[in-house]
Design an enzyme around this catalytic site. Structure first.
Site, mmCIF file in Angstrom:
data_model
loop_
_atom_site.group_PDB
_atom_site.id
_atom_site.type_symbol
_atom_site.label_atom_id
_atom_site.label_comp_id
_atom_site.label_asym_id
_atom_site.label_seq_id
_atom_site.Cartn_x
_atom_site.Cartn_y
_atom_site.Cartn_z
ATOM 1 C CE1 TYR A 48 -4.228 1.672 0.107
ATOM 2 C CE2 TYR A 48 -2.831 3.332 1.122
ATOM 3 C CZ TYR A 48 -4.010 2.977 0.512
ATOM 4 O OH TYR A 48 -4.963 3.942 0.267
ATOM 5 C CE LYS A 65 -4.991 6.680 -1.666
ATOM 6 N NZ LYS A 65 -6.302 7.290 -1.966
#
Length: 401
Positions: free
Chosen positions: A238, A247
């Site tokens: 992630y 992100k």
């Protein structure tokens, strides 16, 4: 009319049909979990990605607690006769029904938010009915995005960077949940760029620019994009993977927007908002997240695991000044302190160290995770009689005149 009896069609985490009454009931439960509004102004808001996950929770919390007015945007599929409508379609209909019951003024648009046409359509609605926007909440999650300038279609991937990822994962393809091991090869530079193009901050910034060009940013305007950091347990796939690169781009976009003349002249602000773990349609696609979340739920129990609605209430209270902003050293709003508490993470790591034994100790967490996944699509919801036929051809809500 399309009245029929339906049953869930499921393979692992993949559920391809939805129950309209069950989906509506999940929305009402979320609504009822939000403390009702008592006083205060009624800000104008645009919620991008309103039909699922944190976007749905943010829309409901904004409506019930702060009386927001404005527009929600989602991209959902209708009933085709062969398949039901998407769960987000039914959830949107339920939101509109609740809003009407409580005298709320919200317009819900079904369109591809990445497109230039969507931005023009929404700007027209805002201009005609609400005026400048106080808040834009960006919570889009999609597997692909068409660049409106070039027409190129970018596809996001969930891959580690630098080296292959091997880890335990939760498997629901058998009668009982079990632990399997997954291996994902490292993403390429091209895949990373594509994932950033889909899930980074380009589209968010484009929305802000489009609204500014139409004079639709209110004084004191605030925009916030939802993100996630998570545990070191899931970091390789992630935060340190292709999604993490996206992100990071989203967070840089927040800094760029915050410093931009567009926001400075409005005394505006831009934030990323780090939410905690949740069971969402997006999270089930990420290997190992299900097992991690099941362990986390086992450690925290009913009272410690904060729902998306609870976190959305915290977010709105901070954005509207009811409570102080909780910012980290990078200027991000943090809603995930309950998840990343060192004691909580120590207990999660202990389960993760021996995942098979950890699952044996976390069966309640695994069962809870799967029931939450099914509830996302309207299945296994208390008080719903699944033996009765139900109308699946539900119209997309149209606003009141």
């Amino acid at each position: 009319m399309s009245l029929r009896q339906i049953e869930p069609k499921q393979r692992g985490f993949l559920i391809v049909n939805s129950h309209p009454e069950g989906a509506a009931r999940t929305v009402r439960r979320m609504w009822e979990a939000v403390p009702a509004r008592t006083d205060g102004r009624r800000p104008v808001a645009l919620v991008l990605g309103h039909s699922a996950g944190y976007g749905l929770a943010t829309l409901l919390a904004g409506l019930r607690r702060h009386g927001i007015r404005g527009v929600g945007v989602a991209f959902e599929t209708p009933d085709t006769g062969r398949r039901t409508a998407g769960a987000g379609w039914y959830r949107t209909a339920a939101v509109a029904e609740l809003a009407a019951e409580h005298g709320q003024d919200i317009r819900l648009v079904n369109t591809d938010a990445f497109s230039a046409d969507a931005k023009s359509q929404v700007a027209d609605l805002l201009e005609d009915h609400y005026g400048p926007v106080d808040h834009v909440i960006y919570s889009l999650a999609a597997p692909r995005r068409t660049d409106p300038a070039t027409g190129e279609v970018h596809h996001s991937v969930i891959k580690p960077l630098g080296a292959a990822y091997e880890a335990p994962a939760l498997d629901f393809s058998t009668a009982e949940p079990s632990v399997v091991h997954t291996r994902i090869e490292a993403g390429t530079e091209a895949e990373t760029r594509a994932t950033v193009a889909v899930m980074g901050g380009d589209d968010w910034a484009a929305w802000v620019r489009a609204l500014a060009a139409r004079g639709l940013l209110a004084d004191g305007f605030t925009t916030a994009a939802l993100t996630y950091v998570g545990s070191e347990v899931t970091a390789p796939v992630y935060r340190q993977g292709t999604i993490g690169a996206a992100k990071a781009h989203l967070e840089q976009t927040a800094r760029d927007l915050d410093a931009s003349p567009l926001l400075k002249e409005k005394d505006g602000r831009a934030f990323t908002v780090v939410a905690g773990a949740a069971v969402t349609q997006a999270s089930t696609a990420i290997p190992s997240i299900a097992l991690y979340t099941a362990f986390l739920r086992t450690v925290l129990g009913d009272s410690g695991f904060r729902t998306t609605a609870e976190q959305a209430v915290d977010l709105w209270d901070q954005l509207e000044g009811r409570t102080p902003l909780v910012l980290d050293d990078e200027g991000r709003i943090r809603l995930d302190g309950w998840e990343l508490d060192p004691g909580v993470q120590d207990r999660v790591r202990a389960l993760w160290a021996d995942p098979q034994r950890g699952l044996e100790a976390s069966r309640s967490g695994a069962d809870w995770f799967m029931s939450e996944v099914r509830a996302l699509y309207g299945w296994d919801v208390d008080t719903v009689d699944y033996g009765l036929p139900v109308e699946t051809d539900v119209p997309w809500p149209t606003p009141r005149p």
